[in-house]
Design an enzyme around this catalytic site. Structure first.
Site, PDB file in Angstrom:
ATOM      1  N   ASN A 159      78.860 -19.090  82.253  1.00 57.61           N
ATOM      2  CA  ASN A 159      77.591 -18.716  81.477  1.00 57.61           C
ATOM      3  C   ASN A 159      77.391 -19.322  80.120  1.00 57.61           C
ATOM      4  O   ASN A 159      76.497 -19.892  79.766  1.00 57.61           O
ATOM      5  CB  ASN A 159      77.639 -17.220  81.043  1.00 57.61           C
ATOM      6  N   GLU A 257      88.675 -12.059  76.650  1.00 58.95           N
ATOM      7  CA  GLU A 257      86.994 -11.521  76.251  1.00 58.95           C
ATOM      8  C   GLU A 257      86.148 -11.319  77.284  1.00 58.95           C
ATOM      9  O   GLU A 257      86.177 -12.410  78.204  1.00 58.95           O
ATOM     10  CB  GLU A 257      86.414 -12.862  75.460  1.00 58.95           C
ATOM     11  N   CYS A 291      78.063 -11.843  77.926  1.00 56.87           N
ATOM     12  CA  CYS A 291      78.797 -10.891  77.719  1.00 56.87           C
ATOM     13  C   CYS A 291      78.335  -9.795  76.782  1.00 56.87           C
ATOM     14  O   CYS A 291      78.448  -8.697  76.933  1.00 56.87           O
ATOM     15  CB  CYS A 291      80.060 -11.193  77.247  1.00 56.87           C
TER      16      CYS A 291
HETATM   17  P1  NAI Z   1      85.373 -14.287  87.011  1.00 57.84           P
HETATM   18  O1  NAI Z   1      86.232 -13.465  85.873  1.00 57.84           O
HETATM   19  O2  NAI Z   1      85.944 -14.299  88.227  1.00 57.84           O
HETATM   20  O3  NAI Z   1      85.599 -15.908  86.412  1.00 57.84           O
HETATM   21  C1  NAI Z   1      85.774 -16.459  85.060  1.00 57.84           C
HETATM   22  C2  NAI Z   1      86.981 -17.317  85.025  1.00 57.84           C
HETATM   23  O4  NAI Z   1      88.180 -17.072  85.581  1.00 57.84           O
HETATM   24  C3  NAI Z   1      86.668 -18.498  86.002  1.00 57.84           C
HETATM   25  O5  NAI Z   1      87.198 -19.799  85.382  1.00 57.84           O
HETATM   26  C4  NAI Z   1      87.298 -18.312  87.075  1.00 57.84           C
HETATM   27  O6  NAI Z   1      87.940 -19.139  88.080  1.00 57.84           O
HETATM   28  C5  NAI Z   1      88.619 -17.766  86.671  1.00 57.84           C
HETATM   29  N1  NAI Z   1      89.417 -16.750  87.544  1.00 57.84           N
HETATM   30  C6  NAI Z   1      88.934 -15.920  88.599  1.00 57.84           C
HETATM   31  N2  NAI Z   1      89.949 -15.509  89.339  1.00 57.84           N
HETATM   32  C7  NAI Z   1      90.979 -15.738  88.487  1.00 57.84           C
HETATM   33  C8  NAI Z   1      92.508 -15.314  88.908  1.00 57.84           C
HETATM   34  N3  NAI Z   1      92.981 -14.588  89.602  1.00 57.84           N
HETATM   35  N4  NAI Z   1      93.189 -15.850  87.943  1.00 57.84           N
HETATM   36  C9  NAI Z   1      93.081 -16.788  86.902  1.00 57.84           C
HETATM   37  N5  NAI Z   1      91.811 -17.125  86.959  1.00 57.84           N
HETATM   38  C10 NAI Z   1      90.733 -16.572  87.565  1.00 57.84           C
HETATM   39  O7  NAI Z   1      83.892 -14.051  86.857  1.00 57.84           O
HETATM   40  P2  NAI Z   1      82.800 -14.567  87.789  1.00 57.84           P
HETATM   41  O8  NAI Z   1      83.162 -14.462  89.422  1.00 57.84           O
HETATM   42  O9  NAI Z   1      82.303 -15.737  87.567  1.00 57.84           O
HETATM   43  O10 NAI Z   1      81.646 -13.393  87.694  1.00 57.84           O
HETATM   44  C11 NAI Z   1      81.788 -12.089  88.041  1.00 57.84           C
HETATM   45  C12 NAI Z   1      81.038 -11.151  87.118  1.00 57.84           C
HETATM   46  O11 NAI Z   1      82.259 -10.938  85.809  1.00 57.84           O
HETATM   47  C13 NAI Z   1      79.860 -11.471  86.634  1.00 57.84           C
HETATM   48  O12 NAI Z   1      78.739 -10.919  87.237  1.00 57.84           O
HETATM   49  C14 NAI Z   1      79.814 -10.932  85.050  1.00 57.84           C
HETATM   50  O13 NAI Z   1      79.531  -9.439  85.277  1.00 57.84           O
HETATM   51  C15 NAI Z   1      81.161 -11.005  84.724  1.00 57.84           C
HETATM   52  N6  NAI Z   1      81.491 -12.010  83.762  1.00 57.84           N
HETATM   53  C16 NAI Z   1      81.643 -11.783  82.527  1.00 57.84           C
HETATM   54  C17 NAI Z   1      81.714 -13.014  81.385  1.00 57.84           C
HETATM   55  C18 NAI Z   1      81.581 -12.906  80.024  1.00 57.84           C
HETATM   56  O14 NAI Z   1      81.119 -13.696  79.371  1.00 57.84           O
HETATM   57  N7  NAI Z   1      82.603 -11.729  79.605  1.00 57.84           N
HETATM   58  C19 NAI Z   1      81.488 -14.365  81.879  1.00 57.84           C
HETATM   59  C20 NAI Z   1      81.570 -14.421  83.366  1.00 57.84           C
HETATM   60  C21 NAI Z   1      81.496 -13.441  84.237  1.00 57.84           C
END
Ligand code: NAI
Ligand code: MG
Length: 489
Positions: A159, A257, A291
């Site tokens: 994002n 975060e 977020c």
């Molecule tokens: P995600 O948490 O899966 O992805 C974020 C990062 O973590 C990416 O680089 C991803 O490749 C990595 N990742 C995913 N699974 C992992 C694992 N098992 N071990 C290590 N790294 C891993 O988030 P995603 O699927 O992109 O979005 C899903 C929901 O998460 C969104 O709809 C939103 O609600 C939330 N989100 C919140 C964010 C924030 O700014 N706090 C940012 C992105 C998503």
């Protein structure tokens, strides 16, 4: 080739991983598409376990040299990096918009924000100060010093594809750490581009490395790698929890975060229109995929009708379209998957008794677009009141009095940001003290600043707050010294 693609490091004619200061070709590639058009931006290089291991070793090989530079020299590299970001602002902004969809104006703002955060970190590099502590022995001196944590794994979301990696790399380098970055698979090129610029700025080879690929493969491999000394992660609460569990097995520190379900409590106002402006801006920027986006409005019963009308009027005036269109206020969501999640949330809210206050209107059919939604008469038990939606949706909950407002605001697993709008300082202060969130904004939306600690508690985060002077609490560790002159002969 469009200009912005030239920012992506390449090897053998294709985008490349960055390991040890070299552009390293991958054995497998996966297309990244522009959410606005479905067109392929470029093929991202996918790392395997071998590349992850190589990247951690490269960070290890650079660690002693980088940590050994005086802080001011590390800071000077960071300042050149900030300058290069600004010089390449337009291309970086176009790259970010191409891979994740946000309006170009927001992407330009993101580059500027990233540069500002780097500049703050650059100053911090010379301020890794410790303490002197009066000891029990009068002839002895007790000191603490901050030393680098070591090799940092930085796992980032899509994002804020420019700011998120920068927010981890800059304070890590300032502290004397070296880094392996794993950007989100939806938007990896911004990270590759900014790290490419860092090498141009004179950073030593291997101080920052980038490996791309799926979270459960490449991200997980990094988290499990015994050479990684600390993990800074931004993303979903569920993945953050899993990372903390894995890291805990070898007692590696984490900085998490995570998500939010941020509320704005509207208690009283001189001008309710201005309040609505602040809320809509904080809710709809980045198509609600922040977020810290405001996603709940908790409003006093007697103000609710007027506020809901003001919110709906503003939301209905927002133009939904491609991020490259100068008139666009709300870009596409990052993916069709994200669009399904958002639409499903809205439908479940409506089925549960919420009332749509905003207009239903057509959006461009050829991408993951959603017209911004205001849902009125939401109750605290509904999923739209408690779950992170990560889309352009505002849920309005009507309350009677501060105590009920605080109870509603605190009724989720999250604790990131909250706003209160009130003409009564006593109410604002009691709200600030009563809500369980890391950040509270009085009479403005949930916007943060590039030199101020940033973070959440409970389901929204763990570990030291990022940005500001708290970042070093994660990126360094303490060493305590008891100094005493040798005993006389
Ligand atoms: P995600 O948490 O899966 O992805 C974020 C990062 O973590 C990416 O680089 C991803 O490749 C990595 N990742 C995913 N699974 C992992 C694992 N098992 N071990 C290590 N790294 C891993 O988030 P995603 O699927 O992109 O979005 C899903 C929901 O998460 C969104 O709809 C939103 O609600 C939330 N989100 C919140 C964010 C924030 O700014 N706090 C940012 C992105 C998503
Ligand atoms: Mg995921």
């Amino acid at each position: 080739m469009t200009d912005f693609l030239q920012l992506i490091p390449s090897a053998e004619g294709a985008p490349a991983l960055l390991i040890g200061g070299e552009a390293v070709p991958a054995t497998e590639y996966e297309d990244v598409t522009d959410p606005a058009t479905g067109a392929v931006v470029a093929a991202q290089p996918l790392a395997g376990n071998a590349e992850v291991d190589r990247a951690v070793r490269a960070a290890g090989a650079a660690a002693t040299t980088w940590a050994g530079l005086p802080g001011r020299r590390r800071g000077a590299v960071l300042l050149r990096w900030a300058q290069l970001l600004r010089e390449n602002s337009e291309a970086l902004a176009r790259l970010a918009t191409a891979e994740m969809g946000k309006p170009l104006g927001e992407s330009r703002g993101e580059v500027e924000r990233a540069a500002s955060e780097i500049e703050y970190a650059a100053g911090e590099a010379a301020r890794m100060t410790g303490q002197t502590i009066p000891g029990d022995l009068p002839e002895a001196l007790v000191v603490t010093e901050r030393i680098p944590l070591g090799i940092i794994a930085a796992i980032t979301p899509w994002n804020f594809p420019i700011v998120s990696p920068v927010r981890k790399i800059a304070p890590a380098l300032a502290a004397g750490d070296t880094v392996v970055v794993k950007p989100a698979e939806e938007a990896p090129f911004s990270a590759l581009a900014v790290v490419g610029l860092l090498e141009e700025a004179g950073c030593i080879p291997g101080a920052v490395n980038v490996v791309c690929g799926a979270g459960p493969m490449v991200g997980a491999a990094l988290v499990e790698h015994p050479g990684v000394d600390g993990i800074s992660f931004t993303g979903s609460t569920s993945v953050g929890r899993r990372i903390a569990e894995t890291a805990a097995r070898r007692l590696a520190p984490v900085q998490l975060e995570l998500g939010g379900k941020n509320a704005a409590y509207v208690h009283s106002a001189v001008d309710l229109g201005r309040v609505a402006d602040e809320i809509v801006a904080a809710a709809m920027q980045c198509t609600g995929q922040r977020c810290t986006a405001i996603s709940r409005v908790v409003v006093e019963n007697d103000l609710a009708d007027e506020l809901v009308a003001a919110l709906a009027a503003r939301v209905d005036a927002l133009t939904v379209g491609p991020g490259t269109d100068p008139g666009t206020n709300v870009g596409p969501l990052v993916s069709m998957r994200q669009q399904h999640t958002v639409v499903d949330h809205v439908q479940r809210g409506l089925a549960g008794g919420a009332i749509r206050a905003s207009a239903e209107r057509p959006v461009p059919p050829d991408g993951p677009y959603v017209a911004p939604v205001v849902l009125d008469h939401v109750t605290p038990d509904m999923a739209v009141a408690t779950e992170e939606i990560f889309g352009p949706v505002l849920s309005v909950l009507r309350v009677e009095g501060l105590d009920e407002a605080i109870a509603v605001v605190n009724g989720t697993e999250y604790g990131l940001a909250a706003s209160v709008f009130s003409t009564d300082m006593d109410v604002a202060l009691r709200f600030m003290r009563g809500v369980g969130s890391g950040m509270v904004h009085v009479n403005h939306g949930t916007a943060s600043e590039p030199h101020v600690p940033f973070g959440g508690v409970a389901g929204s985060g763990m570990g030291a707050f990022s940005i500001g002077d708290t970042a070093k609490e994660f990126f360094t560790r303490l060493r305590v010294g008891y100094l005493r002159a040798p005993a006389p002969a």
